[in-house]
Motif scaffolding. Sequence first.
Motif, mmCIF file in Angstrom:
data_model
loop_
_atom_site.group_PDB
_atom_site.id
_atom_site.type_symbol
_atom_site.label_atom_id
_atom_site.label_comp_id
_atom_site.label_asym_id
_atom_site.label_seq_id
_atom_site.Cartn_x
_atom_site.Cartn_y
_atom_site.Cartn_z
ATOM 1 N N ILE A 1 13.830 21.614 -48.661
ATOM 2 C CA ILE A 1 13.320 22.663 -48.023
ATOM 3 C C ILE A 1 11.858 22.507 -48.178
ATOM 4 C CG2 ILE A 1 14.986 24.421 -48.706
ATOM 5 C CD1 ILE A 1 13.309 25.273 -50.993
ATOM 6 N N LYS A 2 11.291 23.057 -46.915
ATOM 7 C CA LYS A 2 9.806 22.970 -46.424
ATOM 8 C C LYS A 2 9.344 24.411 -46.680
ATOM 9 C CE LYS A 2 6.846 21.484 -42.784
ATOM 10 N NZ LYS A 2 6.678 21.139 -41.310
ATOM 11 N N LEU A 3 8.394 24.421 -47.412
ATOM 12 C CA LEU A 3 7.880 25.890 -47.805
ATOM 13 C C LEU A 3 6.359 25.648 -47.129
ATOM 14 C CD1 LEU A 3 8.547 28.696 -48.479
ATOM 15 C CD2 LEU A 3 7.726 27.908 -50.960
ATOM 16 N N SER A 4 6.061 26.489 -46.202
ATOM 17 C CA SER A 4 4.586 26.353 -45.565
ATOM 18 C C SER A 4 3.755 27.629 -46.139
ATOM 19 C CB SER A 4 4.746 26.425 -44.150
ATOM 20 O OG SER A 4 5.349 25.329 -43.691
ATOM 21 N N HIS A 5 2.422 27.369 -45.785
ATOM 22 C CA HIS A 5 1.331 28.284 -46.287
ATOM 23 C C HIS A 5 1.852 28.981 -47.761
ATOM 24 C CE1 HIS A 5 0.023 28.180 -42.224
ATOM 25 N NE2 HIS A 5 1.270 28.388 -41.751
ATOM 26 N N LEU A 6 1.778 28.050 -48.836
ATOM 27 C CA LEU A 6 2.087 28.552 -50.005
ATOM 28 C C LEU A 6 1.398 29.886 -50.639
ATOM 29 C CD1 LEU A 6 2.722 25.324 -51.948
ATOM 30 C CD2 LEU A 6 4.658 26.902 -51.306
ATOM 31 N N ARG A 7 1.803 30.753 -51.246
ATOM 32 C CA ARG A 7 1.260 31.876 -51.809
ATOM 33 C C ARG A 7 1.354 31.849 -53.420
ATOM 34 N NH1 ARG A 7 3.869 36.351 -47.785
ATOM 35 N NH2 ARG A 7 3.261 35.613 -45.863
ATOM 36 N N HIS A 8 0.764 32.532 -53.949
ATOM 37 C CA HIS A 8 1.099 32.764 -55.662
ATOM 38 C C HIS A 8 2.268 33.471 -55.798
ATOM 39 C CE1 HIS A 8 -2.677 31.391 -56.886
ATOM 40 N NE2 HIS A 8 -3.283 32.142 -56.339
ATOM 41 N N GLU A 9 2.740 34.381 -54.962
ATOM 42 C CA GLU A 9 4.164 34.951 -55.070
ATOM 43 C C GLU A 9 5.394 34.016 -55.053
ATOM 44 O OE1 GLU A 9 2.119 36.439 -52.176
ATOM 45 O OE2 GLU A 9 0.947 36.622 -53.986
#
Length: 394
Positions: A90-98
Amino acid sequence: MFCLFSLFFLFVIQGFCNLELEVVYTNTVICAIKGSTMHLTGTFKNTRNYKTEIFWTLTPVNMTDDTKRLGDPDYNGRIQELPNGKTHTIKLSHLRHEDEGKYCLRVVTRVEIQDLRPCAGIELRVTDLRVETPAEVVEGDSPVLTCKSSCNLGSSIFSWYRNGESFSESVRQNQLILQSVSREDSGNYSCAVRDLKNLPSPALTLNVRYPPKSVSVSVSGSAVIVSGDSVTLSCSSDSNPPALNFTWFKENQSLAVGSGQSFSISSFNSSHSGRYYCKAHNKYGSQRSESISVTVEESSSSWVLITAGVTAAAFVMFVILMVFILIRRKRVTPSEEQNHRGSGKTVESPENLYMTLDPKSRCSEYDTLDIMKRSCENTDIPEGQDPVYHNIGK
């Protein structure tokens, strides 16, 4: 009895299938920078080719939320699945602390069985970058700046920036070493992982402290100081922190004549004339200024008197000169008289010009000559001698 056997059979089948569908992860702990893009990969083994359903789940770090299946609307298009046979990414973009938590690749052989067991999974940590500096940096120090993160970024190479511009210095992992800093090294410093230069840390100001420099004195008011005027001298300097203590001195005097950034003399006179300088102080040192000359000028009334005196003296000298010229014109030399006699011409004696005058008046005229050697009452002149030259000869 049959029901108990059936339940036991289903339990064994479930455990058996789970043992067959083992999942292996490329990394079990990942530290990623906020705003970056991360790939999470897991590979499963299905030796018996069971019919399976494959999906990813997230168990949040704070455990206040239940495990959820990825693909929720919360991701808003930030997630993309990239299956490739038995390897799922899986590609997860614009990572956030959540997005922090444990990510698991689930391989379920029976859809109706939803009691998912805990898995090793991938623990994802999301971090910000920040710059840390020593609490106080003084000119001449060699401070170390550190690019900090809340999790271990491994062997990442860092880039450093000052005032937004790429800055090249000694780099040791996540540290920047500044050698023997000066006030020019003050500025806003930030750092970034070299491959993620578009995600720098917030800038932190490095404030280099130094003693006073470029100390100078200025004089307020007119450039011409007249006796009785008020004069103010001001002391300025470049220092960090700003100088708060100023001392004033007059050359050839050992004691200070004043203090404060400004030094005023309310009624300036000639005794105040001289060369003045100041010293600026802060907690890191002091420096003195160059001396400045402050001299009182004569007032306009004094200049008028001087001008009048010079004019009067010139006029007196002019009168004396004119009198001297007139007297010279009235005198005749013996050589001139002899020349005139030889030519047969009668030269009228200058004395004859005064024969019509009263003798006393005539005598007073000759009193002005220092060469006169006899009294005015003595009018007896030897016979045959010119009266004028007789007086001179005496």
